[in-house]
Design an enzyme around this catalytic site. Sequence first.
Site, PDB file in Angstrom:
ATOM      1  N   SER A   1      57.919  28.574  21.113  1.00 61.18           N
ATOM      2  CA  SER A   1      58.384  29.888  20.672  1.00 61.18           C
ATOM      3  C   SER A   1      58.982  29.821  19.275  1.00 61.18           C
ATOM      4  O   SER A   1      59.835  28.979  18.987  1.00 61.18           O
ATOM      5  CB  SER A   1      59.441  30.434  21.636  1.00 61.18           C
ATOM      6  OG  SER A   1      58.876  30.755  22.867  1.00 61.18           O
TER       7      SER A   1
ATOM      8  N   ASP B   1      60.976  40.557  18.365  1.00 62.28           N
ATOM      9  CA  ASP B   1      61.413  39.220  18.742  1.00 62.28           C
ATOM     10  C   ASP B   1      61.380  38.262  17.547  1.00 62.28           C
ATOM     11  O   ASP B   1      60.940  37.111  17.677  1.00 62.28           O
ATOM     12  CB  ASP B   1      60.551  38.668  19.883  1.00 62.28           C
ATOM     13  CG  ASP B   1      61.240  37.506  20.605  1.00 62.28           C
ATOM     14  OD1 ASP B   1      62.429  37.251  20.328  1.00 62.28           O
ATOM     15  OD2 ASP B   1      60.579  36.851  21.420  1.00 62.28           O
TER      16      ASP B   1
ATOM     17  N   HIS C   1      64.539  35.346  20.671  1.00 62.30           N
ATOM     18  CA  HIS C   1      64.993  34.815  21.961  1.00 62.30           C
ATOM     19  C   HIS C   1      65.330  33.323  21.882  1.00 62.30           C
ATOM     20  O   HIS C   1      65.990  32.797  22.769  1.00 62.30           O
ATOM     21  CB  HIS C   1      63.959  35.089  23.061  1.00 62.30           C
ATOM     22  CG  HIS C   1      62.725  34.238  23.016  1.00 62.30           C
ATOM     23  ND1 HIS C   1      61.533  34.678  22.481  1.00 62.30           N
ATOM     24  CD2 HIS C   1      62.495  32.978  23.438  1.00 62.30           C
ATOM     25  CE1 HIS C   1      60.622  33.730  22.592  1.00 62.30           C
ATOM     26  NE2 HIS C   1      61.185  32.681  23.169  1.00 62.30           N
TER      27      HIS C   1
END
Length: 487
Positions: free
Chosen positions: A224, A151, A121
């Site tokens: 992230s 992911d 992402h």
Amino acid sequence: MNAHVIPQTLKPVAPMRAVQALVVGLALVMAQTIAANAKLPESFADLAEQVSPSVVNITTSTNVAGVNQGPAPVVPEGSPLEDFFKDFMDRQNRGQRPRQSSALGSGFVISADGYIVTNNHVIDKADEIEVEFFSGEKLDAKLIGTDPKTDIALLKVESSEPLPFVPWADSDVARVGDWVMAVGNPLGQGFSVSAGIISARERALSGSYDDFIQTDAAINKGNSGGPLFNVQGEVIGVNTAILSPTGGSIGIGFSMSSNVVTRVVDQLQEFGETRRGWLGVRIQDVSEDVAEAMDLASANGALVTDVPDGPGKDAGIKAGDVITTFDGRMVKDTRSLVRIVGNSPVGKAVDVEVIREGAEVTLAVTLGRREDAESKPVPVVAEKETPEEKVIMGMTVAVLTSELREQLALDDDVSGLVVKAVADDSDAFEKGLRAGDLIVEAGQKKVEAIDDLEARIEEAKEAGRKSFLMLIRRQGDPRFLALSLDE
């Protein structure tokens, strides 16, 4: 100290003081021993200095088409304002000029030749990807491959010098309570370090292959894709998500475990895509009532609800089978089976043990590839209808007629009883049965008439069962329900 009063006649003051002193002394010794064995770090400074050169900040750019801001003003031809508005709209380009959106994230180098791991992402739909090292050096990155299911994304940069990189840890040996350290680019603030412990393991959020490590180390937006380290400086997880009502860290962060990530990265590095094993069956968990209805020893395994064309059907797996072991590994539930199969090599021949009508059966299956199967359209089946109908255990069921078959777009080879209504206070409603469901089997035998359903119920009662099993279809999707016979 009034929670426990000692009678005065016993006068235990001196002995009690001796005992208390002994207890305090033992407690101090135990505390010192525990602290020594735990090897609590005095500081994370050395670890941060060791791993920081391998952690990168990631900046992405995406070209976004401009949005039309509305119709241009209408100016009469020959008006003195005509040239003014023409110049103004030319400058604005009628709002259609492309603009760039950017996003920030983190990542880390896993090899000297420049492979970098981050979250999917972070780089999704990016036109340009730039990584910044702790030294301040910036390099353009190329996308090698992604896996949205976990992911994870793999990038590659070219450098004239070998890059510092970090090794992987074995996440399976990590324990709740172990120290961990997160490094990343929270909220675009640049390189930042936070520390905490592993709060929980084997967390599942939304994916079939989820195996998250939960940590209280502070993780925020921008972290992230960054690494979660153990105290040896090995990557034990990839920081992916947080649970927060505010959007900021509240001490509940999730890192995809390294043993999941390494398998994905190896495939992305070799093939540029993932290649997961595929069994080709639809399954559901074995609940306690389903286990009782099927006379199973425990509510473990994965119950097969449907077997479309594929490896499972070729091997002889049938609806109603309970898969208990796969390639020598115990199957606890549907999630464990999906993960075990997905982590198995495509084309591998494996033994699958199932319980079928009370007997153990071993079947040999050659696995297909899940990605190939998912790219094919899945045929949809449907439900419903009625001339003859009857209320049974709170269910109004009807025989499947040609009219209902046409109404529900059912194939000619589909048979069963249509559920027309379900009483709100019935066990069937509680278990999720709804009007429009098609009862295909009862007691693991096909039903085509109302007498068939009633006979299966009587057989279950005569066998002393507390519940009986039904296989239903809802818009083509099969599912087993175990209904209580106490009603």
